[in-house]
Design a protein around this motif. Structure first.
Motif, PDB file in Angstrom:
ATOM      1  N   GLU A 191       0.365   6.913  12.553  1.00 46.23           N
ATOM      2  CA  GLU A 191       0.564   8.270  12.047  1.00 46.23           C
ATOM      3  C   GLU A 191       1.895   8.471  11.338  1.00 46.23           C
ATOM      4  O   GLU A 191       2.041   9.383  10.524  1.00 46.23           O
ATOM      5  CB  GLU A 191       0.447   9.271  13.203  1.00 46.23           C
ATOM      6  N   ASP A 192       2.890   7.641  11.638  1.00 47.81           N
ATOM      7  CA  ASP A 192       4.227   7.821  11.064  1.00 47.81           C
ATOM      8  C   ASP A 192       4.453   7.001   9.798  1.00 47.81           C
ATOM      9  O   ASP A 192       5.595   6.771   9.406  1.00 47.81           O
ATOM     10  CB  ASP A 192       5.298   7.444  12.100  1.00 47.81           C
ATOM     11  N   TRP A 193       3.367   6.570   9.139  1.00 47.28           N
ATOM     12  CA  TRP A 193       3.544   5.663   8.004  1.00 47.28           C
ATOM     13  C   TRP A 193       4.395   6.257   6.893  1.00 47.28           C
ATOM     14  O   TRP A 193       5.137   5.535   6.223  1.00 47.28           O
ATOM     15  CB  TRP A 193       2.186   5.207   7.463  1.00 47.28           C
ATOM     16  N   ARG A 194       4.329   7.564   6.700  1.00 44.52           N
ATOM     17  CA  ARG A 194       5.108   8.183   5.614  1.00 44.52           C
ATOM     18  C   ARG A 194       6.604   8.066   5.857  1.00 44.52           C
ATOM     19  O   ARG A 194       7.381   7.940   4.903  1.00 44.52           O
ATOM     20  CB  ARG A 194       4.734   9.656   5.455  1.00 44.52           C
ATOM     21  N   THR A 195       7.016   8.144   7.093  1.00 42.42           N
ATOM     22  CA  THR A 195       8.449   8.097   7.410  1.00 42.42           C
ATOM     23  C   THR A 195       8.925   6.698   7.786  1.00 42.42           C
ATOM     24  O   THR A 195      10.099   6.372   7.596  1.00 42.42           O
ATOM     25  CB  THR A 195       8.777   9.069   8.562  1.00 42.42           C
ATOM     26  N   GLN A 196       8.037   5.878   8.313  1.00 47.21           N
ATOM     27  CA  GLN A 196       8.443   4.565   8.783  1.00 47.21           C
ATOM     28  C   GLN A 196       8.436   3.500   7.690  1.00 47.21           C
ATOM     29  O   GLN A 196       9.145   2.491   7.792  1.00 47.21           O
ATOM     30  CB  GLN A 196       7.525   4.117   9.932  1.00 47.21           C
ATOM     31  N   LEU A 197       7.643   3.707   6.656  1.00 50.19           N
ATOM     32  CA  LEU A 197       7.552   2.728   5.572  1.00 50.19           C
ATOM     33  C   LEU A 197       8.274   3.255   4.334  1.00 50.19           C
ATOM     34  O   LEU A 197       7.977   4.362   3.871  1.00 50.19           O
ATOM     35  CB  LEU A 197       6.090   2.432   5.236  1.00 50.19           C
ATOM     36  N   PRO A 198       9.219   2.505   3.795  1.00 50.45           N
ATOM     37  CA  PRO A 198      10.018   3.008   2.668  1.00 50.45           C
ATOM     38  C   PRO A 198       9.305   2.900   1.325  1.00 50.45           C
ATOM     39  O   PRO A 198       8.462   2.023   1.119  1.00 50.45           O
ATOM     40  CB  PRO A 198      11.238   2.095   2.690  1.00 50.45           C
ATOM     41  N   ILE A 199       9.659   3.792   0.439  1.00 49.19           N
ATOM     42  CA  ILE A 199       9.285   3.637  -0.963  1.00 49.19           C
ATOM     43  C   ILE A 199      10.449   2.916  -1.631  1.00 49.19           C
ATOM     44  O   ILE A 199      11.563   3.440  -1.696  1.00 49.19           O
ATOM     45  CB  ILE A 199       9.019   4.991  -1.632  1.00 49.19           C
ATOM     46  N   ILE A 200      10.211   1.719  -2.097  1.00 52.29           N
ATOM     47  CA  ILE A 200      11.272   0.894  -2.665  1.00 52.29           C
ATOM     48  C   ILE A 200      11.504   1.266  -4.129  1.00 52.29           C
ATOM     49  O   ILE A 200      10.741   2.033  -4.724  1.00 52.29           O
ATOM     50  CB  ILE A 200      10.956  -0.600  -2.504  1.00 52.29           C
ATOM     51  N   ALA A 201      12.546   0.713  -4.701  1.00 51.29           N
ATOM     52  CA  ALA A 201      12.935   1.073  -6.069  1.00 51.29           C
ATOM     53  C   ALA A 201      11.814   0.812  -7.069  1.00 51.29           C
ATOM     54  O   ALA A 201      11.568   1.621  -7.970  1.00 51.29           O
ATOM     55  CB  ALA A 201      14.192   0.312  -6.467  1.00 51.29           C
ATOM     56  N   ALA A 202      11.118  -0.319  -6.921  1.00 49.77           N
ATOM     57  CA  ALA A 202      10.035  -0.644  -7.862  1.00 49.77           C
ATOM     58  C   ALA A 202       8.896   0.349  -7.750  1.00 49.77           C
ATOM     59  O   ALA A 202       8.254   0.688  -8.752  1.00 49.77           O
ATOM     60  CB  ALA A 202       9.530  -2.065  -7.610  1.00 49.77           C
ATOM     61  N   GLY A 203       8.610   0.832  -6.545  1.00 54.58           N
ATOM     62  CA  GLY A 203       7.570   1.841  -6.357  1.00 54.58           C
ATOM     63  C   GLY A 203       7.961   3.165  -6.990  1.00 54.58           C
ATOM     64  O   GLY A 203       7.133   3.838  -7.625  1.00 54.58           O
ATOM     65  N   LEU A 235       0.826  -1.207   0.000  1.00 52.41           N
ATOM     66  CA  LEU A 235       0.000   0.000   0.000  1.00 52.41           C
ATOM     67  C   LEU A 235       0.857   1.251   0.000  1.00 52.41           C
ATOM     68  O   LEU A 235       0.564   2.229  -0.699  1.00 52.41           O
ATOM     69  CB  LEU A 235      -0.928   0.017   1.214  1.00 52.41           C
ATOM     70  N   ARG A 236       1.910   1.239   0.806  1.00 49.40           N
ATOM     71  CA  ARG A 236       2.794   2.414   0.885  1.00 49.40           C
ATOM     72  C   ARG A 236       3.377   2.753  -0.481  1.00 49.40           C
ATOM     73  O   ARG A 236       3.524   3.934  -0.838  1.00 49.40           O
ATOM     74  CB  ARG A 236       3.931   2.147   1.881  1.00 49.40           C
ATOM     75  N   ASN A 237       3.708   1.746  -1.253  1.00 50.79           N
ATOM     76  CA  ASN A 237       4.335   1.983  -2.549  1.00 50.79           C
ATOM     77  C   ASN A 237       3.333   2.225  -3.666  1.00 50.79           C
ATOM     78  O   ASN A 237       3.684   2.795  -4.694  1.00 50.79           O
ATOM     79  CB  ASN A 237       5.270   0.824  -2.883  1.00 50.79           C
ATOM     80  N   LEU A 238       2.081   1.832  -3.453  1.00 48.87           N
ATOM     81  CA  LEU A 238       1.034   2.224  -4.397  1.00 48.87           C
ATOM     82  C   LEU A 238       0.666   3.697  -4.232  1.00 48.87           C
ATOM     83  O   LEU A 238       0.225   4.341  -5.196  1.00 48.87           O
ATOM     84  CB  LEU A 238      -0.223   1.367  -4.196  1.00 48.87           C
ATOM     85  N   HIS A 239       0.846   4.232  -3.034  1.00 51.68           N
ATOM     86  CA  HIS A 239       0.408   5.606  -2.769  1.00 51.68           C
ATOM     87  C   HIS A 239       1.031   6.626  -3.724  1.00 51.68           C
ATOM     88  O   HIS A 239       0.296   7.425  -4.329  1.00 51.68           O
ATOM     89  CB  HIS A 239       0.683   5.983  -1.309  1.00 51.68           C
ATOM     90  N   PRO A 240       2.355   6.652  -3.922  1.00 54.83           N
ATOM     91  CA  PRO A 240       2.899   7.635  -4.873  1.00 54.83           C
ATOM     92  C   PRO A 240       2.458   7.390  -6.309  1.00 54.83           C
ATOM     93  O   PRO A 240       2.391   8.337  -7.106  1.00 54.83           O
ATOM     94  CB  PRO A 240       4.414   7.495  -4.718  1.00 54.83           C
ATOM     95  N   VAL A 241       2.165   6.140  -6.646  1.00 60.04           N
ATOM     96  CA  VAL A 241       1.671   5.831  -7.992  1.00 60.04           C
ATOM     97  C   VAL A 241       0.316   6.493  -8.211  1.00 60.04           C
ATOM     98  O   VAL A 241       0.097   7.204  -9.206  1.00 60.04           O
ATOM     99  CB  VAL A 241       1.566   4.306  -8.201  1.00 60.04           C
ATOM    100  N   TYR A 242      -0.592   6.294  -7.268  1.00 60.63           N
ATOM    101  CA  TYR A 242      -1.920   6.888  -7.395  1.00 60.63           C
ATOM    102  C   TYR A 242      -1.876   8.406  -7.243  1.00 60.63           C
ATOM    103  O   TYR A 242      -2.610   9.125  -7.938  1.00 60.63           O
ATOM    104  CB  TYR A 242      -2.867   6.291  -6.349  1.00 60.63           C
ATOM    105  N   GLN A 243      -1.051   8.882  -6.343  1.00 61.86           N
ATOM    106  CA  GLN A 243      -0.961  10.328  -6.153  1.00 61.86           C
ATOM    107  C   GLN A 243      -0.518  11.003  -7.451  1.00 61.86           C
ATOM    108  O   GLN A 243      -1.093  12.015  -7.873  1.00 61.86           O
ATOM    109  CB  GLN A 243       0.032  10.631  -5.029  1.00 61.86           C
ATOM    110  N   THR A 244       0.478  10.418  -8.103  1.00 56.95           N
ATOM    111  CA  THR A 244       0.960  10.959  -9.378  1.00 56.95           C
ATOM    112  C   THR A 244      -0.094  10.815 -10.467  1.00 56.95           C
ATOM    113  O   THR A 244      -0.350  11.753 -11.231  1.00 56.95           O
ATOM    114  CB  THR A 244       2.255  10.232  -9.794  1.00 56.95           C
ATOM    115  N   LEU A 245      -0.714   9.646 -10.555  1.00 55.89           N
ATOM    116  CA  LEU A 245      -1.745   9.412 -11.569  1.00 55.89           C
ATOM    117  C   LEU A 245      -2.883  10.405 -11.417  1.00 55.89           C
ATOM    118  O   LEU A 245      -3.345  11.004 -12.407  1.00 55.89           O
ATOM    119  CB  LEU A 245      -2.268   7.980 -11.439  1.00 55.89           C
ATOM    120  N   GLU A 246      -3.330  10.631 -10.208  1.00 54.80           N
ATOM    121  CA  GLU A 246      -4.489  11.498  -9.988  1.00 54.80           C
ATOM    122  C   GLU A 246      -4.155  12.969 -10.174  1.00 54.80           C
ATOM    123  O   GLU A 246      -5.006  13.751 -10.616  1.00 54.80           O
ATOM    124  CB  GLU A 246      -5.091  11.162  -8.621  1.00 54.80           C
ATOM    125  N   GLN A 247      -2.934  13.343  -9.898  1.00 55.68           N
ATOM    126  CA  GLN A 247      -2.507  14.709 -10.215  1.00 55.68           C
ATOM    127  C   GLN A 247      -2.467  14.921 -11.724  1.00 55.68           C
ATOM    128  O   GLN A 247      -2.882  15.984 -12.218  1.00 55.68           O
ATOM    129  CB  GLN A 247      -1.128  14.976  -9.605  1.00 55.68           C
TER     130      GLN A 247
END
Length: 227
Positions: A110-122, A63-75
């Protein structure tokens, strides 16, 4: 004269091209990505979800790595919301990034943005969406949103059983602003058929396969990193 008996017909390659150009893009996409669907279902965290063996750590990282995908897509899709032809592809009711944020907050804190990494594939997936041309963007919307609408009926049941997640932790699979998922799918496919010029259809088909490949890579890498 002999020429009167001649039948003028396109060469086989041209006949295939003519048939393809006359076919609706939504149907061509479905056929062109049929094998990609099968591979995606057997990839990493998706396979584990279907088998009921997914770990909470893998699910949250996915889920953490899908977030930037959707955020970019929706922008990228936002300007299409007022477009007479493409608005159904950018329907705010389909937006998944707010739902992902809600689920990540519920499951990871609450710390999901900093505690969960965005990996290379994401990063690679989000970067591809950010650089996509308009026809390519249509392909990414197709792969993500129609997949979400189709999976929304099955995934909560599977995740609830495998991870014991409460319903309010699975907003990603809920579309509360849609009166009818079936009607939305119909509008989406109609927009697909009208949104792309005939000469750009092949670019959409190629990018749809790439989108599946990016999602498969993400699903596989998340599982590898959380085992």
């Amino acid at each position: 004269m002999a020429w009167r008996n001649l039948t003028l017909s396109p060469a086989p390659a041209n006949a295939v091209a003519l048939k393809a150009s006359a076919q609706r893009l939504s149907l061509r996409l479905k056929e062109h990505t049929r094998d990609c669907h099968r591979r995606a279902e057997q990839a990493g965290v998706i396979r584990e979800t279907l088998q009921g063996t997914l770990s909470r750590a893998a699910y949250v990282l996915y889920l953490r790595n899908l977030h930037p995908v959707y955020q970019t897509l929706e922008q990228r899709l936002a300007p299409w919301r007022n477009d007479a032809v493409r608005h159904a592809l950018a329907d705010p009711a389909l937006s998944r990034s707010p739902a992902l944020e809600k689920d990540l907050l519920q499951i990871a804190g609450e710390d999901w943005r900093t505690q969960l990494p965005i990996i290379a594939a994401g990063r690679a997936y989000a970067s591809r969406v950010a650089r996509a041309s308009d026809p390519q963007l249509v392909a990414h919307a197709y792969v993500r949103y129609l997949g979400d609408l189709n999976g929304g009926r099955m995934m909560p049941r599977l995740l609830g059983r495998a991870l014991n997640l409460p319903a309010d932790s699975m907003a990603f699979y809920d579309f509360p602003d849609l009166q009818s998922v079936t009607d939305c799918q119909g509008r989406f496919r109609t927009a697909l058929d009208a949104a792309v010029a005939t000469q750009e259809a092949d670019a959409v088909l190629t990018e749809a396969r790439r989108a599946f490949a990016l999602n498969i890579a993400l699903a596989e890498d998340v599982l590898r990193l959380t085992r």
